[in-house]
Design an enzyme around this catalytic site. Structure first.
Site, PDB file in Angstrom:
ATOM      1  N   SER A  54       1.072  -1.233   0.074  1.00 17.65           N
ATOM      2  CA  SER A  54       0.095  -0.060   0.094  1.00 17.65           C
ATOM      3  C   SER A  54       0.940   1.188  -0.036  1.00 17.65           C
ATOM      4  O   SER A  54       0.425   2.305  -0.462  1.00 17.65           O
ATOM      5  CB  SER A  54      -0.861  -0.036   1.104  1.00 17.65           C
ATOM      6  OG  SER A  54      -0.239  -0.174   2.381  1.00 17.65           O
ATOM      7  N   LYS A 121       4.517 -12.153   2.836  1.00 18.25           N
ATOM      8  CA  LYS A 121       3.005 -12.506   2.747  1.00 18.25           C
ATOM      9  C   LYS A 121       2.872 -12.202   1.334  1.00 18.25           C
ATOM     10  O   LYS A 121       2.532 -11.129   1.139  1.00 18.25           O
ATOM     11  CB  LYS A 121       2.160 -11.576   3.852  1.00 18.25           C
ATOM     12  CG  LYS A 121       0.756 -11.777   3.680  1.00 18.25           C
ATOM     13  CD  LYS A 121      -0.091 -11.092   4.799  1.00 18.25           C
ATOM     14  CE  LYS A 121      -0.256  -9.681   4.603  1.00 18.25           C
ATOM     15  NZ  LYS A 121      -0.820  -9.222   3.362  1.00 18.25           N
ATOM     16  N   GLU A 190      -9.505  -9.663   4.140  1.00 22.09           N
ATOM     17  CA  GLU A 190      -9.687  -8.263   4.051  1.00 22.09           C
ATOM     18  C   GLU A 190     -11.252  -7.899   3.255  1.00 22.09           C
ATOM     19  O   GLU A 190     -11.361  -8.796   2.561  1.00 22.09           O
ATOM     20  CB  GLU A 190      -8.908  -7.423   3.010  1.00 22.09           C
ATOM     21  CG  GLU A 190      -8.867  -6.052   2.531  1.00 22.09           C
ATOM     22  CD  GLU A 190      -7.908  -5.510   1.763  1.00 22.09           C
ATOM     23  OE1 GLU A 190      -8.158  -4.159   1.645  1.00 22.09           O
ATOM     24  OE2 GLU A 190      -6.564  -5.940   1.724  1.00 22.09           O
TER      25      GLU A 190
END
Length: 292
Positions: A54, A121, A190
């Site tokens: 992000s 991840k 998410e």
């Protein structure tokens, strides 16, 4: 952990993270893009600092996470490691960095060796199980991310909540079980309905964390710059603002600009002085130089 001092704090371990499922300890994750936010995470008692892709949006102004590259992630990862030396760091593998087993192994190794991450991840469940298993088998601690996966946002048609139908929820469960079977130590949900995330979490032996997935997961993650009100381009529904640093920053900058324009900054308290005799000697030298 929140009360541990900077000198006595011990980095959380994979064993502790795994054990949190059984002990009921709610683990605190926070996505941090840089040295300063990593320092805040460590001082604030965050269990896991997540180096999220992000940062392509937050630190570089891109509209989504797709432009994040391995070089970008490694550079930011090194800064995060320096900022939080006593905090477990989880490196998120960027878009297409794990689309083959060989590429995944090479890039995960870079996270561990070059960025100093403690684990990696990727994103995905059943479709990525072979990659996840290869990473785990190579000795790289690995987690995964399901539900709304930003790397496949184009397939979803935008940022949409996942698992709202029974069939869709079953697919998320199957992905979660595949991640567990691959040997991952944790998974992230998410944008999944809270009851769905809770029920799926109850079917697993590995801990879960959620972002926009309710309180029924084993831990939570938010983006540092979201929860502190630094990034203000948009605010997801699942983000709670615990501060508004942008407002504080803009007010401070406005005051600075006003004082510069008014000539009140810098004042004597924010300037260096010089010995009167030395200044007079210097002024005399300048005067003589002008006469030459």
């Amino acid at each position: 952990m929140a009360e541990a001092s900077e000198t006595t704090r011990k980095k959380r371990t994979i064993t502790e993270i795994r054990r949190s499922k059984a002990t009921g300890e709610k683990m605190v994750y926070m996505s941090v893009p840089d040295y300063t936010s990593a320092q805040w995470a460590e001082m604030g008692g965050v269990d896991v600092a997540v180096l999220g892709d992000s940062l392509a949006m937050i630190a570089h102004g891109h509209p989504n996470t797709i432009p994040a590259t391995m070089d970008m992630m490694i550079m930011h990862g090194q800064a995060v490691r320096r900022g939080a030396p006593n905090t477990f760091v989880l490196g998120c593998m960027p878009y297409q960095s794990y689309n083959t087993i060989d590429r995944a192994l090479a890039n995960a190794t870079r996270f561990m060796q070059d960025a100093g991450s403690d684990a990696v991840k990727p994103q995905g469940g059943k479709s990525q199980a072979h990659v996840l298993r290869a990473l785990v088998d190579s000795g790289i601690p690995t987690a995964s991310h399901i539900g709304l996966t930003p790397h496949t946002v184009a397939v979803f048609g935008g940022f949409r909540i996942q698992g709202r139908t029974a069939e869709a929820a079953m697919k998320i469960l199957e992905d979660a079980l595949a991640i567990e079977d691959a040997g991952c130590f944790m998974l992230e949900f998410e944008a999944v309905p809270a009851p769905v995330a809770r029920l799926i979490s109850e079917q697993l032996e590995i801990p879960t964390i959620g972002i926009g997935a309710g309180a029924g997961t084993d831990g939570q993650i938010l983006l540092c710059y979201d929860l502190l009100g630094v990034f203000t381009d948009f605010k997801p529904k699942f983000t709670k603002r615990y501060a508004n640093l942008t407002e504080v920053a803009v007010n401070g900058i406005s005051r600075y600009a006003s004082e510069v324009r008014e000539g009140t900054f810098p004042d004597d308290d924010h300037s260096y002085g010089v010995d009167d005799g030395e200044y007079e000697a210097f002024a005399s030298m300048v005067a003589k130089r002008r006469q030459i």
